[in-house]
Design an enzyme around this catalytic site. Structure first.
Site, mmCIF file in Angstrom:
data_model
loop_
_atom_site.group_PDB
_atom_site.id
_atom_site.type_symbol
_atom_site.label_atom_id
_atom_site.label_comp_id
_atom_site.label_asym_id
_atom_site.label_seq_id
_atom_site.Cartn_x
_atom_site.Cartn_y
_atom_site.Cartn_z
ATOM 1 N N ASP A 451 1.076 -1.130 -0.104
ATOM 2 C CA ASP A 451 0.047 -0.124 0.112
ATOM 3 C C ASP A 451 0.854 1.261 0.051
ATOM 4 O O ASP A 451 1.929 1.157 0.309
ATOM 5 C CB ASP A 451 -0.901 -0.004 1.288
ATOM 6 C CG ASP A 451 -0.148 0.231 2.298
ATOM 7 O OD1 ASP A 451 1.097 -0.847 2.683
ATOM 8 O OD2 ASP A 451 -0.514 0.680 3.383
ATOM 9 N N GLU A 452 0.177 2.218 -0.480
ATOM 10 C CA GLU A 452 0.820 3.542 -0.335
ATOM 11 C C GLU A 452 2.072 3.918 -0.857
ATOM 12 O O GLU A 452 3.010 4.583 -0.070
ATOM 13 C CB GLU A 452 0.654 4.130 1.094
ATOM 14 C CG GLU A 452 -0.717 4.093 1.666
ATOM 15 C CD GLU A 452 -1.123 4.652 2.764
ATOM 16 O OE1 GLU A 452 -2.257 5.397 3.116
ATOM 17 O OE2 GLU A 452 -0.269 4.739 3.734
ATOM 18 N N VAL A 453 2.522 3.221 -1.971
ATOM 19 C CA VAL A 453 3.787 3.454 -2.595
ATOM 20 C C VAL A 453 3.653 4.935 -3.121
ATOM 21 O O VAL A 453 2.898 5.144 -4.066
ATOM 22 C CB VAL A 453 4.214 2.518 -3.559
ATOM 23 C CG1 VAL A 453 5.290 2.944 -4.430
ATOM 24 C CG2 VAL A 453 4.587 0.997 -2.996
#
Length: 674
Positions: A451-453
């Protein structure tokens, strides 16, 4: 609220929202109550609030910032005289403050000689809102007249009981066979841990009502029945977990009738038949932002079991910390498990200048997994990669491309926090780490985050750009390189779909999943793991956190989905929009009734529902340095989620749930005052 430990220095913080005529203001006032002047110092603060690097700062300057840790310096030659105050005001935050826990909750002064001084911190005050600050669980009072005659949460499928029997002193369990004996022993362990002085399990000599445990084949794996007669009770099920759930139901009925005899009864005859609506009834706990010792985890698992929850998603790593022992890489815990002034990880989210933190050694992990197994709970560990790896990269810096330059920034304000998917060293380390993790977790579901790269991830890495050229062509690599040193992620996680970062992450995830599959494991990920559709759907599952609509779309593409939308099922979100409520607000807010009545598959087609595994609440720990805040945010919402997972929608009732929820245990036992 109480002020933190005594100190000659005091900090008050104030929040003023933006108006048409003036920008927002986050003001910090440091008062020197000592008899000595102070000069050449820095004020260090941390809490969920993040001062924006580009913020206009009045009265001083922002001299260092890592995520929510900020160092503020007064003007040159400034002297803070005894009984005087210094105010510094930031007119720019990564997100506006919404609740009292958003502001600084820890501060200290760093002196030029390297020493530190403690600072007592008062909760942040908001302009125009002086309501008493709330903490502690909201305990719904049990009414004199309830909609149902027995206390059971979550409510069963079928309750056909009659009459009123004398309330038993406790239960004398009669078990034959290994499965029944295991269920009886676990129930004894459970009630002794949650209600130690109540004697729910006791011998007949002490007034225990005989309860026979009976195995039968005509039940699902978690189903049970309870048959009531004048002189005994029979609990039946196919396996240990069903028998345990039957005993939990029986224990809840006993406690309700014992503690509130004017409201609830213990039946003289009849039957309860029950089984869960959903197979996945989960709770996630983030132990990276704040550490929870094994004693806390142990009691939390007991509370999960009392709610008939059966999946524990253990979030063991993030930017802020690494929490699990890995023999091959001891620096992961030697460096990554601890925060403090002058350490590779500074004080964050309310940790102070002293070295604080912790991790789970392998013996502790095995004990947690074994206890969870006895309670019918499967444990899913999460090692969050390739993003959220700031702590890991502090411990193993050689994982970085040595020629990488410039910066990209995550939504939480961590620079260059992603494992490089173009480096062979990345996979060597991760495969070694995952092999050690797999050995500890027999459920064989390993969650890898994804998530949230940030959209600019690896834009300054020559190795990554070369790999991107191979995968997507030179134009894609050139476009990605232009994201270097461009600040994104101010007000929400980047949508990276279709970007160079997404292409590189997809290659990374495909390789990691192949490795996990070779070890017989199913790969879990947050919904971003679907970027590029490269992971094998038959060997994976996703947690859908943005919305039910996004989860439905992913289910339509063939992904198995655990629904956990942030707007409703993220328990770090506040219970209401009031400033006096603790918690976060970036996804909104969700009171217990909203969560209870929420339909996790509203609008889904029958085809999409084939990929619906179940529901999960997520406990992110950023606002929970105060354990009274934990109790307020988690309870009774965790029980509301449990009933969504267990009780068929047509049998749910908010009024019934509200009448019963006050009997459910809470982790720290901190109840709201007033």
């Amino acid at each position: 609220m109480t002020i933190q430990p005594k100190s000659a220095l005091r900090l008050k913080t104030n929040w003023t929202p933006a108006t048409d005529g003036e920008s927002l203001a986050y003001s910090l006032t440091l008062t020197n109550l000592s008899s000595k002047p102070m000069q050449g110092f820095k004020l260090c603060v941390s809490g969920p609030a993040r001062i924006d690097p580009a913020a206009v700062v009045e009265g001083g300057s922002l001299t260092a910032r890592l995520s929510n840790h900020s160092e503020l310096s007064p003007p040159a030659s400034f002297v803070l005289e005894p009984n005087a105050s210094w105010t510094v005001t930031a007119r720019g935050l990564s997100y506006p403050l919404r609740h009292w826990t958003d502001g600084a909750n820890t501060a200290y002064v760093a002196l030029a000689d390297g020493t530190t001084l403690p600072v007592a911190v008062a909760p942040t005050q908001a302009k125009g809102d002086n309501a008493p600050l709330k903490r502690g669980a909201e305990i719904y009072p049990v009414p004199t007249v309830a909609p149902v005659p027995v206390a059971i949460v979550p409510w069963p499928n079928n309750v056909s009981i009659s009459g009123r029997a004398p309330v038993p002193m406790g239960f004398a369990l009669k078990a034959k066979g290994a499965e029944a004996e295991a269920a009886a022993a676990t129930f004894g362990e459970l009630v002794d841990g949650l209600f130690s002085v109540e004697g729910i399990v006791r011998p007949e000599a002490e007034g225990g009502l005989p309860v026979s445990l009976s195995l039968a084949d005509d039940f699902g794996p978690e189903a049970y029945s309870i048959r009531f007669a004048a002189d005994r009770v029979v609990v039946s099920g196919r396996a240990r977990n069903g028998l345990l759930y039957g005993l939990i139901t029986l224990g809840q009925m006993l406690r309700g009738a014992r503690h509130h005899p004017e409201t609830f009864l213990f039946p003289a005859e009849g039957e309860i038949r029950d089984e869960p609506a959903l197979g996945w009834r989960g709770t996630h706990l983030d132990v990276a932002r704040h550490f929870y010792g094994t004693a806390e985890i142990s009691r939390f698992l007991k509370i999960m079991a009392w709610n008939k929850l059966n999946r524990f998603h253990w979030h063991l790593s993030d930017d802020e910390a690494w929490r699990i022992e890995i023999d091959a890489y001891p620096d992961l815990t030697r460096i990554g498990a601890w925060r403090g002034h002058g350490l590779p990880l500074p004080p964050l989210l309310g940790s102070g200048p002293a070295r604080t933190g912790g991790y789970y050694n392998k013996a502790s992990v095995r004990a947690v997994v074994a206890q969870a197994g006895r309670l019918g709970i499967e444990v899913i560990p999460e090692i969050d990669v390739p993003g959220h790896c700031y702590a890991m990269l502090q411990a193993i810096p050689e994982l970085r491309d040595p020629a990488e330059h410039g910066f990209y920034q995550s939504v939480q304000g961590f620079p260059n926090n992603c494992l490089n998917p173009a480096r062979e060293e990345t996979y060597q380390v991760l495969e070694t780490v995952l092999d050690e993790v797999i050995e500890l977790f027999p459920f064989k579901r390993i969650h890898v985050g994804a998530d949230e790269v940030p959209i600019g991830a690896w834009s300054g890495s020559p190795e990554a750009l070369a790999r991107l050229t191979e995968l997507a062509g030179p134009e894609a690599a050139a476009a990605h390189a232009r994201r270097l040193n461009v600040i994104t992620n101010h007000h929400g996680a980047d949508d990276i779909d279709g970007s160079g970062a997404a292409v590189l992450q997809a290659q990374f995830l495909a390789r990691i999943q192949r490795f996990l599959a070779s070890r017989g494991c199913i790969t879990g990920g947050w919904e971003e793991a679907a970027h590029g559709d490269v992971i094998e759907k038959e060997k994976s599952f996703l947690n859908g956190w943005r919305s039910v609509e996004v989860s439905a779309a992913l289910a339509g593409r063939g992904y198995d989905i655990v629904v956990c939308p942030g707007q409703v099922y993220y328990l770090d979100m506040a219970n209401s929009p009031a400033w006096s409520e603790p918690g976060a607000a970036w996804a909104g807010w969700s009171e217990p009734q909203t969560l209870y009545e929420f339909d996790p598959v509203k609008g889904w087609t029958d085809e999409q529902k084939k990929h619906f595994l179940g529901v999960q609440c997520c406990i992110w720990s950023e606002p929970m340095s105060d354990r009274g805040v934990f109790d307020r945010l988690v309870f009774p919402r965790i029980s509301a989620l449990a009933e969504t997972g267990w009780t068929k929608p047509e049998r749910k009732s908010w009024e019934r749930f509200k009448a019963l929820a006050g009997l459910m245990p809470i982790l720290y036992g901190i109840a709201a005052v007033g």
